[in-house]
Design a protein around this motif. Structure first.
Motif, mmCIF file in Angstrom:
data_model
loop_
_atom_site.group_PDB
_atom_site.id
_atom_site.type_symbol
_atom_site.label_atom_id
_atom_site.label_comp_id
_atom_site.label_asym_id
_atom_site.label_seq_id
_atom_site.Cartn_x
_atom_site.Cartn_y
_atom_site.Cartn_z
ATOM 1 N N GLU A 261 0.880 -1.209 -0.070
ATOM 2 C CA GLU A 261 0.009 -0.025 0.007
ATOM 3 C C GLU A 261 0.880 1.285 -0.032
ATOM 4 O OE1 GLU A 261 -3.194 0.477 -0.450
ATOM 5 O OE2 GLU A 261 -3.497 -1.635 -0.833
ATOM 6 N N ARG A 262 1.967 1.225 0.466
ATOM 7 C CA ARG A 262 2.836 2.359 0.896
ATOM 8 C C ARG A 262 3.648 2.673 -0.552
ATOM 9 N NH1 ARG A 262 5.206 0.118 6.054
ATOM 10 N NH2 ARG A 262 3.915 1.169 7.569
ATOM 11 N N ALA A 263 3.899 1.371 -1.260
ATOM 12 C CA ALA A 263 4.497 1.516 -2.682
ATOM 13 C C ALA A 263 3.335 2.186 -3.819
ATOM 14 C CB ALA A 263 4.844 0.221 -3.187
ATOM 15 N N LEU A 264 2.084 1.656 -3.506
ATOM 16 C CA LEU A 264 1.014 2.373 -4.521
ATOM 17 C C LEU A 264 0.955 3.742 -3.982
ATOM 18 C CD1 LEU A 264 -1.553 -0.682 -4.236
ATOM 19 C CD2 LEU A 264 -0.068 0.361 -5.978
ATOM 20 N N ARG A 265 1.130 4.192 -2.818
ATOM 21 C CA ARG A 265 0.815 5.651 -2.264
ATOM 22 C C ARG A 265 1.992 6.518 -3.134
ATOM 23 N NH1 ARG A 265 0.943 5.501 3.445
ATOM 24 N NH2 ARG A 265 -0.248 3.549 3.717
ATOM 25 N N ILE A 266 3.200 5.845 -3.246
ATOM 26 C CA ILE A 266 4.324 6.423 -3.864
ATOM 27 C C ILE A 266 3.897 6.672 -5.298
ATOM 28 C CG2 ILE A 266 6.821 6.496 -4.752
ATOM 29 C CD1 ILE A 266 7.289 5.325 -1.741
ATOM 30 N N LEU A 267 3.425 5.397 -5.859
ATOM 31 C CA LEU A 267 2.996 5.753 -7.398
ATOM 32 C C LEU A 267 1.972 6.497 -7.554
ATOM 33 C CD1 LEU A 267 3.296 4.404 -10.325
ATOM 34 C CD2 LEU A 267 1.507 2.615 -9.272
ATOM 35 N N ASP A 268 0.961 6.496 -6.867
ATOM 36 C CA ASP A 268 -0.364 7.583 -6.949
ATOM 37 C C ASP A 268 0.302 9.005 -6.695
ATOM 38 O OD1 ASP A 268 -1.838 5.421 -7.837
ATOM 39 O OD2 ASP A 268 -2.681 5.188 -5.809
ATOM 40 N N GLY A 269 1.282 9.208 -6.020
ATOM 41 C CA GLY A 269 1.751 10.483 -5.707
ATOM 42 C C GLY A 269 2.598 11.382 -6.551
ATOM 43 N N ASN A 270 2.742 10.398 -7.678
ATOM 44 C CA ASN A 270 3.474 11.078 -8.857
ATOM 45 C C ASN A 270 2.523 11.617 -9.920
ATOM 46 O OD1 ASN A 270 4.996 11.416 -11.309
ATOM 47 N ND2 ASN A 270 6.595 10.134 -10.530
ATOM 48 N N ALA A 271 2.610 12.818 -10.151
ATOM 49 C CA ALA A 271 1.434 13.518 -11.151
ATOM 50 C C ALA A 271 1.648 13.298 -12.552
ATOM 51 C CB ALA A 271 1.645 14.897 -11.144
ATOM 52 N N GLU A 272 2.914 12.444 -12.897
ATOM 53 C CA GLU A 272 3.169 12.011 -14.313
ATOM 54 C C GLU A 272 2.453 10.723 -14.675
ATOM 55 O OE1 GLU A 272 6.911 13.687 -15.869
ATOM 56 O OE2 GLU A 272 7.286 13.850 -13.676
ATOM 57 N N ILE A 273 2.204 9.883 -13.782
ATOM 58 C CA ILE A 273 1.544 8.671 -14.047
ATOM 59 C C ILE A 273 0.306 8.459 -13.576
ATOM 60 C CG2 ILE A 273 2.917 7.423 -12.084
ATOM 61 C CD1 ILE A 273 3.463 5.311 -14.011
ATOM 62 N N GLU A 274 -0.462 7.714 -14.202
ATOM 63 C CA GLU A 274 -1.859 7.443 -13.714
ATOM 64 C C GLU A 274 -2.255 5.741 -13.549
ATOM 65 O OE1 GLU A 274 -6.462 7.848 -14.887
ATOM 66 O OE2 GLU A 274 -5.182 9.392 -15.551
ATOM 67 N N ARG A 275 -2.672 5.343 -12.637
ATOM 68 C CA ARG A 275 -2.667 3.875 -12.357
ATOM 69 C C ARG A 275 -4.226 3.598 -12.942
ATOM 70 N NH1 ARG A 275 -3.927 1.114 -6.964
ATOM 71 N NH2 ARG A 275 -3.675 3.227 -6.326
ATOM 72 N N ALA A 276 -4.198 2.640 -14.101
ATOM 73 C CA ALA A 276 -5.630 2.096 -14.908
ATOM 74 C C ALA A 276 -6.023 1.032 -14.056
ATOM 75 C CB ALA A 276 -5.209 2.096 -16.043
ATOM 76 N N SER A 277 -5.079 0.056 -13.600
ATOM 77 C CA SER A 277 -5.623 -1.135 -13.216
ATOM 78 C C SER A 277 -4.673 -1.614 -12.128
ATOM 79 C CB SER A 277 -6.168 -2.271 -13.947
ATOM 80 O OG SER A 277 -4.981 -2.674 -14.670
ATOM 81 N N THR A 278 -5.252 -2.611 -11.243
ATOM 82 C CA THR A 278 -4.239 -2.882 -10.013
ATOM 83 C C THR A 278 -4.899 -4.491 -9.851
ATOM 84 O OG1 THR A 278 -4.132 -0.797 -9.148
ATOM 85 C CG2 THR A 278 -3.690 -2.789 -7.607
ATOM 86 N N ARG A 279 -3.915 -5.413 -9.619
ATOM 87 C CA ARG A 279 -4.356 -6.718 -9.249
ATOM 88 C C ARG A 279 -3.164 -7.058 -8.205
ATOM 89 N NH1 ARG A 279 -3.127 -8.325 -14.095
ATOM 90 N NH2 ARG A 279 -1.055 -9.433 -13.793
ATOM 91 N N TYR A 280 -3.765 -7.736 -7.372
ATOM 92 C CA TYR A 280 -3.063 -8.160 -6.242
ATOM 93 C C TYR A 280 -3.034 -9.738 -6.181
ATOM 94 C CZ TYR A 280 -3.241 -4.029 -3.284
ATOM 95 O OH TYR A 280 -3.303 -2.891 -2.644
ATOM 96 N N GLU A 281 -1.804 -10.548 -6.002
ATOM 97 C CA GLU A 281 -1.568 -11.862 -5.713
ATOM 98 C C GLU A 281 -0.933 -12.077 -4.567
ATOM 99 O OE1 GLU A 281 0.083 -14.029 -9.281
ATOM 100 O OE2 GLU A 281 -0.527 -12.071 -10.416
ATOM 101 N N TRP A 282 -1.476 -13.402 -3.877
ATOM 102 C CA TRP A 282 -1.019 -13.916 -2.627
ATOM 103 C C TRP A 282 -0.445 -15.342 -2.658
ATOM 104 C CZ3 TRP A 282 -0.086 -9.973 0.545
ATOM 105 C CH2 TRP A 282 -1.007 -8.822 0.582
ATOM 106 N N LEU A 283 0.832 -15.259 -2.288
ATOM 107 C CA LEU A 283 1.493 -16.814 -2.132
ATOM 108 C C LEU A 283 1.904 -17.335 -0.926
ATOM 109 C CD1 LEU A 283 3.833 -16.359 -5.063
ATOM 110 C CD2 LEU A 283 1.580 -17.325 -5.477
#
Length: 93
Positions: free
Chosen positions: A71-93
């Motif tokens: 979630e912290r990594a996604l916050r860093i990604l979302d905090g960048n104005a030059e990139i927009e997240r279109a889809s997100t997929r979680y996987e657990w092992l």
């Protein structure tokens, strides 16, 4: 041991070349790796200059710390104005 990954497909609307795209991606990956206990890489759309697919992976003994790091990594990604997240997929092992 829990391994969690989150795969994000993203758009870079202002990128005019692969050089522009790679500078944005490199800054995000460097920031995430320096601040968090997360591995990350660009895994898709490497030859397209306005689209990318990033993956963030974390490992811990329980799910809660892994989820928090991702979630912290996604916050860093979302905090960048030059990139927009279109889809997100979680996987657990």
């Amino acid at each position: 041991m829990i391994i969690g990954s989150v795969t994000c497909e993203c758009m870079l609307y202002n990128a005019q070349s692969l050089k522009d795209k790679r500078s944005v991606i490199k800054s995000i990956i460097t920031r995430v790796k320096n601040r968090l206990n997360v591995a990350c890489a660009e895994i898709g759309h490497q030859d397209v200059w306005q689209r990318t697919e990033l993956i963030f992976v974390s490992v811990a003994t329980s799910k809660i710390p892994v989820e928090k790091e991702l979630e912290r990594a996604l916050r860093i990604l979302d905090g960048n104005a030059e990139i927009e997240r279109a889809s997100t997929r979680y996987e657990w092992l």
